[in-house]
Design an enzyme around this catalytic site. Structure first.
Site, short mmCIF file in Angstrom:
data_model
loop_
_atom_site.label_atom_id
_atom_site.label_comp_id
_atom_site.label_asym_id
_atom_site.label_seq_id
_atom_site.Cartn_x
_atom_site.Cartn_y
_atom_site.Cartn_z
N GLY A 13 0.79 -1.23 0.00
CA GLY A 13 0.00 0.00 0.00
C GLY A 13 0.83 1.28 0.00
O GLY A 13 0.37 2.30 0.50
N ASN A 15 1.49 3.13 -2.57
CA ASN A 15 0.74 4.11 -3.37
C ASN A 15 -0.48 4.63 -2.61
O ASN A 15 -0.78 5.82 -2.64
CB ASN A 15 0.31 3.50 -4.71
CG ASN A 15 1.44 3.43 -5.69
OD1 ASN A 15 1.81 4.43 -6.29
ND2 ASN A 15 2.03 2.25 -5.85
N LEU A 86 -5.14 -7.02 -6.68
CA LEU A 86 -4.80 -8.11 -7.62
C LEU A 86 -5.98 -8.89 -8.18
O LEU A 86 -5.80 -9.72 -9.05
CB LEU A 86 -3.81 -9.07 -6.94
CG LEU A 86 -2.52 -8.40 -6.45
CD1 LEU A 86 -1.56 -9.44 -5.90
CD2 LEU A 86 -1.86 -7.58 -7.55
N HIS A 105 -0.47 0.31 -13.15
CA HIS A 105 0.21 -0.92 -13.53
C HIS A 105 1.70 -0.61 -13.71
O HIS A 105 2.04 0.41 -14.32
CB HIS A 105 -0.38 -1.46 -14.84
CG HIS A 105 0.17 -2.79 -15.21
ND1 HIS A 105 -0.25 -3.96 -14.63
CD2 HIS A 105 1.15 -3.13 -16.09
CE1 HIS A 105 0.43 -4.97 -15.14
NE2 HIS A 105 1.29 -4.49 -16.03
N GLU A 175 5.57 6.01 -9.86
CA GLU A 175 4.20 5.79 -9.36
C GLU A 175 3.86 6.81 -8.27
O GLU A 175 2.79 7.43 -8.30
CB GLU A 175 4.06 4.37 -8.82
CG GLU A 175 4.15 3.31 -9.91
CD GLU A 175 3.76 1.92 -9.43
OE1 GLU A 175 3.78 1.66 -8.21
OE2 GLU A 175 3.44 1.08 -10.29
C1 GAR Z 1 2.53 -1.19 -7.68
O1 GAR Z 1 3.78 -1.22 -8.30
C2 GAR Z 1 1.45 -1.30 -8.72
O2 GAR Z 1 1.78 -0.73 -9.95
C3 GAR Z 1 1.33 -2.80 -8.85
O3 GAR Z 1 1.44 -3.28 -7.54
C4 GAR Z 1 2.33 -2.43 -6.82
C5 GAR Z 1 1.70 -2.12 -5.48
O4 GAR Z 1 2.61 -1.47 -4.65
N1 GAR Z 1 0.09 -3.18 -9.46
C6 GAR Z 1 -0.01 -4.23 -10.28
O5 GAR Z 1 0.93 -4.96 -10.53
C7 GAR Z 1 -1.40 -4.44 -10.87
N2 GAR Z 1 -1.37 -5.40 -11.93
P1 GAR Z 1 2.12 -0.77 -3.32
O6 GAR Z 1 1.26 -1.79 -2.56
O7 GAR Z 1 3.37 -0.45 -2.58
O8 GAR Z 1 1.33 0.45 -3.70
#
Ligand code: GAR
Length: 192
Positions: A13, A15, A86, A105, A175
């Site tokens: 989490g 982001n 996911l 993504h 991101e």
């Molecule tokens: C992020 O890098 C996001 O782009 C990816 O999961 C990560 C979550 O990080 N999403 C995917 O791969 C979706 N297919 P976080 O939990 O630290 O935000």
């Protein structure tokens, strides 16, 4: 009246954290709920730290009941933000929130997308593919994994010697820089 965001996340989490930080003291936007399919997700701790309510659900609840839609409606949610979530979003949720669900993504779609392409799987595939650049894609969500209309793509160079860790870091920097900004642009265009 405040605009309200719900964040879906399955893991750390980071982001989600950036978005919660952005609106911590905002007079007109708030993160009203964090939802996860993973009872051990660190995002739950992050939500607690911001005193944001959270909800953990299982497959049955997500795909075969209206509980989550009811919850989102009761909270008057305007925008759903997927941040490392996911599971495929079910049709009924997409129909309730047309054009109001966005995802991030960790690759330059349409490359390296689709079912099973998340987190390190994506970064490893990018490295194995010998790509000259990597990146991120922020997009609207439709009924297929990673296929909705693109909102923003950001790029970074892949240098000789880059590893899983280094490209992951480059992607994460992008991101954290752009997701809160794009979320903010979108939520400010929504009329209550
Ligand atoms: C992020 O890098 C996001 O782009 C990816 O999961 C990560 C979550 O990080 N999403 C995917 O791969 C979706 N297919 P976080 O939990 O630290 O935000």
């Amino acid at each position: 009246m405040k605009k309200r965001i719900a964040i879906f996340a399955s893991g750390s989490g980071s982001n989600a954290q950036k978005i919660m930080e952005l609106y911590k003291r905002s007079p007109d936007v708030e993160v009203a709920l964090v939802l996860t399919n993973n009872p051990d997700a660190y995002v739950l701790q992050r939500a607690d730290n911001f005193e944001i309510p959270s909800h953990v659900f299982d497959r049955h609840e997500f795909y075969h009941t209206d509980t989550i839609i009811d919850m989102l409606k009761n909270l008057d949610i305007d925008l759903i933000v997927l941040a490392g979530f996911l599971w495929l979003i079910p049709k009924n949720l997409i129909h309730e929130y047309p054009g109001r669900i966005i995802n991030i993504h960790p690759a330059l779609l349409p490359k390296f997308g689709g079912k099973g392409m998340y987190g390190d799987h994506v970064h490893n595939a990018v490295l194995a593919g010998g790509e000259a650049e990597g990146g991120i894609t922020i997009h609207y969500v439709n009924e297929q994994y990673d296929e909705g209309e693109y909102i923003y793509q950001g790029r970074y160079k892949i240098e000789p010697g880059d590893t899983l860790e280094t490209i992951k870091f480059k992607g994460q920097q992008l991101e954290h820089l752009h997701y809160p900004r794009i979320v903010d642009t979108i939520i400010r265009k929504i009329r209550k």
